[in-house]
Design a protein around this motif. Structure first.
Motif, mmCIF file in Angstrom:
data_model
loop_
_atom_site.group_PDB
_atom_site.id
_atom_site.type_symbol
_atom_site.label_atom_id
_atom_site.label_comp_id
_atom_site.label_asym_id
_atom_site.label_seq_id
_atom_site.Cartn_x
_atom_site.Cartn_y
_atom_site.Cartn_z
ATOM 1 N N UNK A 399 11.351 -144.250 5.817
ATOM 2 C CA UNK A 399 10.974 -145.661 5.729
ATOM 3 C C UNK A 399 9.952 -145.923 4.636
ATOM 4 N N UNK A 400 9.487 -144.877 4.010
ATOM 5 C CA UNK A 400 8.490 -144.972 2.937
ATOM 6 C C UNK A 400 7.276 -145.794 3.384
ATOM 7 N N UNK A 401 6.699 -145.385 4.530
ATOM 8 C CA UNK A 401 5.522 -146.102 5.025
ATOM 9 C C UNK A 401 4.639 -145.142 5.832
ATOM 10 N N UNK A 402 3.391 -145.579 6.030
ATOM 11 C CA UNK A 402 2.443 -144.820 6.846
ATOM 12 C C UNK A 402 2.503 -145.305 8.298
ATOM 13 N N UNK A 403 2.527 -144.341 9.227
ATOM 14 C CA UNK A 403 2.573 -144.666 10.652
ATOM 15 C C UNK A 403 1.284 -144.206 11.324
ATOM 16 N N UNK A 404 0.649 -145.103 12.068
ATOM 17 C CA UNK A 404 -0.555 -144.773 12.820
ATOM 18 C C UNK A 404 -0.179 -143.860 13.987
ATOM 19 N N UNK A 405 -0.871 -142.703 14.124
ATOM 20 C CA UNK A 405 -0.524 -141.797 15.229
ATOM 21 C C UNK A 405 -1.672 -141.567 16.203
ATOM 22 N N UNK A 406 -2.948 -141.672 15.774
ATOM 23 C CA UNK A 406 -4.051 -141.476 16.718
ATOM 24 C C UNK A 406 -5.349 -142.007 16.131
ATOM 25 N N UNK A 407 -6.303 -142.267 17.024
ATOM 26 C CA UNK A 407 -7.642 -142.716 16.643
ATOM 27 C C UNK A 407 -8.626 -141.595 16.941
ATOM 28 N N UNK A 408 -9.615 -141.430 16.070
ATOM 29 C CA UNK A 408 -10.663 -140.429 16.273
ATOM 30 C C UNK A 408 -11.935 -141.184 16.635
ATOM 31 N N UNK A 409 -12.462 -140.923 17.828
ATOM 32 C CA UNK A 409 -13.531 -141.772 18.337
ATOM 33 C C UNK A 409 -14.921 -141.155 18.276
ATOM 34 N N UNK A 410 -15.008 -139.863 18.328
ATOM 35 C CA UNK A 410 -16.318 -139.245 18.569
ATOM 36 C C UNK A 410 -16.933 -138.557 17.371
ATOM 37 N N UNK A 443 -3.780 -131.405 17.414
ATOM 38 C CA UNK A 443 -2.431 -130.840 17.371
ATOM 39 C C UNK A 443 -1.434 -132.002 17.391
ATOM 40 N N UNK A 444 -0.780 -132.319 16.240
ATOM 41 C CA UNK A 444 0.156 -133.454 16.211
ATOM 42 C C UNK A 444 1.350 -133.267 17.128
ATOM 43 N N UNK A 445 1.808 -132.035 17.321
ATOM 44 C CA UNK A 445 2.975 -131.802 18.167
ATOM 45 C C UNK A 445 2.664 -132.154 19.625
ATOM 46 N N UNK A 446 1.472 -131.775 20.093
ATOM 47 C CA UNK A 446 1.086 -132.032 21.483
ATOM 48 C C UNK A 446 0.297 -133.327 21.634
ATOM 49 N N UNK A 447 -0.067 -133.922 20.482
ATOM 50 C CA UNK A 447 -0.908 -135.125 20.485
ATOM 51 C C UNK A 447 -2.154 -134.889 21.343
ATOM 52 N N UNK A 448 -2.827 -133.775 21.061
ATOM 53 C CA UNK A 448 -3.990 -133.404 21.875
ATOM 54 C C UNK A 448 -5.148 -132.974 20.987
ATOM 55 N N UNK A 449 -6.376 -133.164 21.510
ATOM 56 C CA UNK A 449 -7.600 -132.798 20.798
ATOM 57 C C UNK A 449 -8.260 -131.601 21.471
ATOM 58 N N UNK A 450 -8.869 -130.742 20.651
ATOM 59 C CA UNK A 450 -9.601 -129.584 21.156
ATOM 60 C C UNK A 450 -10.999 -129.619 20.561
ATOM 61 N N UNK A 451 -12.014 -129.497 21.399
ATOM 62 C CA UNK A 451 -13.395 -129.413 20.928
ATOM 63 C C UNK A 451 -13.718 -127.955 20.630
ATOM 64 N N UNK A 452 -14.188 -127.679 19.423
ATOM 65 C CA UNK A 452 -14.468 -126.314 18.983
ATOM 66 C C UNK A 452 -15.967 -126.131 18.759
ATOM 67 N N UNK A 453 -16.424 -124.870 18.683
ATOM 68 C CA UNK A 453 -17.846 -124.637 18.381
ATOM 69 C C UNK A 453 -18.223 -125.265 17.038
ATOM 70 N N UNK A 454 -19.401 -125.850 16.985
ATOM 71 C CA UNK A 454 -19.877 -126.478 15.753
ATOM 72 C C UNK A 454 -20.583 -125.455 14.880
ATOM 73 N N UNK A 455 -20.644 -125.682 13.566
ATOM 74 C CA UNK A 455 -21.441 -124.812 12.694
ATOM 75 C C UNK A 455 -22.879 -124.729 13.193
ATOM 76 N N UNK A 456 -23.516 -123.607 12.935
ATOM 77 C CA UNK A 456 -24.867 -123.385 13.429
ATOM 78 C C UNK A 456 -25.923 -124.130 12.619
ATOM 79 N N UNK A 457 -25.614 -124.417 11.335
ATOM 80 C CA UNK A 457 -26.577 -125.053 10.444
ATOM 81 C C UNK A 457 -26.183 -126.514 10.234
#
Length: 593
Positions: A399-410, A443-457
């Motif tokens: 369709x030569x267009x951009x499709x909205x798939x998710x919002x990032x809130x945090x 993960x676009x396939x699962x449409x899920x978010x994972x919280x990972x360890x943050x950098x130390x600095x």
């Protein structure tokens, strides 16, 4: 090096050495009887060979230097006394051998540099033969690479000396996956030419070379030609093999390998080539040419896994900061915006009205990435904790267009990469009262978010990239940051961040790129808009686990002029390689230094 205008005898009648004949305290004599008067102390300072020679012949005024031509020795002495030498293709090999023999390290380096920069299809193999006989000659790998890339030209070049190659050198060339040949017919032609140059001696060695042929790529007419040739069907050293109507090259090759491995222990490591002659990966390089008369981008392909030979495949006036691939189409980006699209197999620019990148709030601040065979855009909105709307869009090709798939809130996003089929984000948390680093994966396939360890600095400005399946955070400079040179690496297997040695410099606008098997970090302030001197780029040396400064003589010193795209899809690499091996392609040698 400039060519000396005077003979060695004339050197002492002018310039620095004029009138110093009285201080000469020795002589060197060649087998031809030519004698050169010299200053022993000078020669001893320049060469460990001469130092040992004069110590051993302390009371002997004239010392014989055997097996060195008088003209070559005169050139050597001219270099010692003046720092210049007459280098050309005629005397290059002799000077390489002699400077190595006399332990003249500086002259040896000059000869090797001249040899590499002036290598041709005529002198490549003679240089390779010479280099293989002396362990100190570092040009041997440069000769091998040139021969692999230009093998078709060498085959067609009269006087290339292919027939004079030792068996082990020819075998190494012919078995290589990187051998740049149009078809296996070129390999067969080399085997026949080399064998027939000394049939009585080389007929026993021909079976070894036959195993270098890739039987999967031997076509029917070539197979029939091989089986009918006298070095095969009349070769007494291919014993125990009955050729009949059911014989083919594959059975011939297996029989040779079985025969030679069984009867000659030193042949246990015979080549047994599987698969097509194609590299595991290629590189697409966009190089900016910036001169008063020209400002353009040239597109180049590497010959194979290495970055030492390039072939130009296109040119554009669009500035290219980044390249992304979907199928065989390359998307050229500047500031995250698709400027143009290039078909890398057809080597042609595509005419397509690509949709403008989306925006959630009227601000265009985001990152375009690829994951699998799809294009994603992460809209970072206004990067402040109070007002930032982050949306992930996916490009729909049909369709030569951009499709909205998710919002990032945090998270207020600072860096985006892809890692293990996920979109990996690093930024600042919007939920904490005090700015805090945060790391998430989508993960676009699962449409899920994972919280990972943050950098130390904690950092506000940085660059991130993926290298060897790990995420590197490269710091920028902020006055309030306590450790502005510290680099952190996220290891997904351990699910933790690891601290690396400090960067040698502080970069205000750092950018990190993967080039070959290196990470290069540099100041991302374009050279045509710089108002002050910037620190040189550095690369991560995994062998010693340190950051190394890139020498000014290397093209990577101006890494801001280049963009690189790693190509490892096997079908795409095969198509590109096939086209790259067509006759008439020209390869440009690059000297990374």
């Amino acid at each position: 090096m400039s060519v000396p205008a005077k003979s060695f005898a004339e050197i002492f009648n002018s310039g620095y050495w004029e009138g110093m004949q009285q201080y000469m305290d020795g002589g060197l004599q060649t087998d031809e009887g030519t004698t050169f008067r010299i200053h022993r102390v000078l020669l001893s300072q320049r060469s460990r060979y001469f130092h040992a020679l004069f110590n051993y012949n302390l009371n002997q005024e004239t010392v014989i230097i055997s097996n060195i031509d008088s003209k070559i020795l005169e050139s050597i002495l001219q270099n010692i006394y003046t720092g210049v030498i007459a280098l050309d293709e005629k005397n290059l090999c002799d000077l390489l051998i002699t400077s190595d023999y006399l332990l003249l390290d500086d002259l040896l380096k000059s000869c090797e540099s001249f040899a590499i920069q002036n290598m041709t299809s005529i002198n490549c193999l003679p240089l390779l033969i010479v280099a293989s006989q002396f362990n100190r000659l570092v040009i041997i790998e440069d000769c091998y690479r040139y021969a692999l890339v230009h093998f078709e030209d060498i085959l067609e070049t009269s006087g290339s000396k292919l027939e004079e190659l030792p068996l082990e050198i020819l075998e190494k060339l012919l078995e290589s996956k990187s051998l740049n040949v149009i078809s296996e017919r070129s390999v067969w032609k080399a085997i026949v030419s080399w064998t027939e140059a000394d049939i009585s001696t080389r007929l026993p060695q021909a079976p070894i070379l036959l195993t270098c042929l890739r039987h999967e790529e031997v076509e029917d007419d070539l197979e029939a030609e091989i089986l009918a040739h006298t070095i095969v069907n009349s070769n007494p050293y291919i014993f125990g093999l009955m050729l009949n109507n059911q014989s083919n090259f594959s059975t011939l090759k297996c029989a040779i390998l079985s025969q030679y491995r069984s009867f000659e222990p030193h042949n246990q490591n015979l080549p047994y080539s599987h698969g097509p002659r194609m590299p595991n990966r290629l590189y697409l390089i966009a190089r900016r040419t910036l001169t008063p008369a020209k400002d353009s981008i040239g597109l180049f392909l590497s010959c194979d896994n290495e970055l030492d030979f390039w072939r130009q495949i296109g040119e554009t006036n669009f500035l290219v900061e980044e390249m992304l691939r979907i199928g065989q189409q390359i998307y050229m980006l500047r500031m995250g915006i698709v400027q143009c699209i290039f078909d890398i197999v057809d080597e042609a620019w595509l005419e397509r009205n690509f949709p403008p990148r989306p925006s959630s709030n009227g601000y265009f601040n985001g990152t375009t990435i690829t994951l699998g065979e799809q294009l994603y855009y992460i809209d970072q909105g206004v990067v402040t904790l109070e007002d930032s709307r982050n949306i992930i869009f996916r490009y729909e090709l049909e369709n030569n267009r951009w499709e909205h798939i998710t919002m990032i809130l945090d998270i207020a996003i600072n860096g985006v990469v892809t890692l293990k089929d996920q979109i990996f984000l690093v930024g600042l948390s919007k939920l904490e009262p005090v700015p805090t680093m945060i790391c998430q994966a989508y993960d676009p396939e699962k449409d899920s978010w994972i919280l990972l360890p943050a950098p130390n600095i904690f950092r506000e400005e940085f660059s991130i990239l993926v290298f060897h399946e790990k995420v590197f955070v490269i710091p920028g400079q902020k006055d309030e940051e306590e450790q502005p040179k510290k680099v952190e690496v996220y290891d997904p297997l351990q699910n933790t961040w690891i601290l690396l040695p400090d960067l040698p410099f502080l970069y205000f606008l750092p950018r990190a790129v993967v080039m070959g098997d290196k990470i290069i970090v540099y100041e991302n302030n374009k050279e045509d808009s710089r108002y002050q001197k910037v620190d040189p780029p550095v690369y991560w040396d995994e062998g010693v686990q340190l950051w190394q400064i890139i020498d000014e003589s290397s093209p990577w010193y101006h890494i801001e002029r280049y963009s690189f795209l790693f190509l490892d899809d096997c079908l795409l690499v095969k198509d590109i390689t096939t086209k790259s091996r067509c006759p008439g392609n020209k390869w440009e040698r690059i000297f990374p230094a």
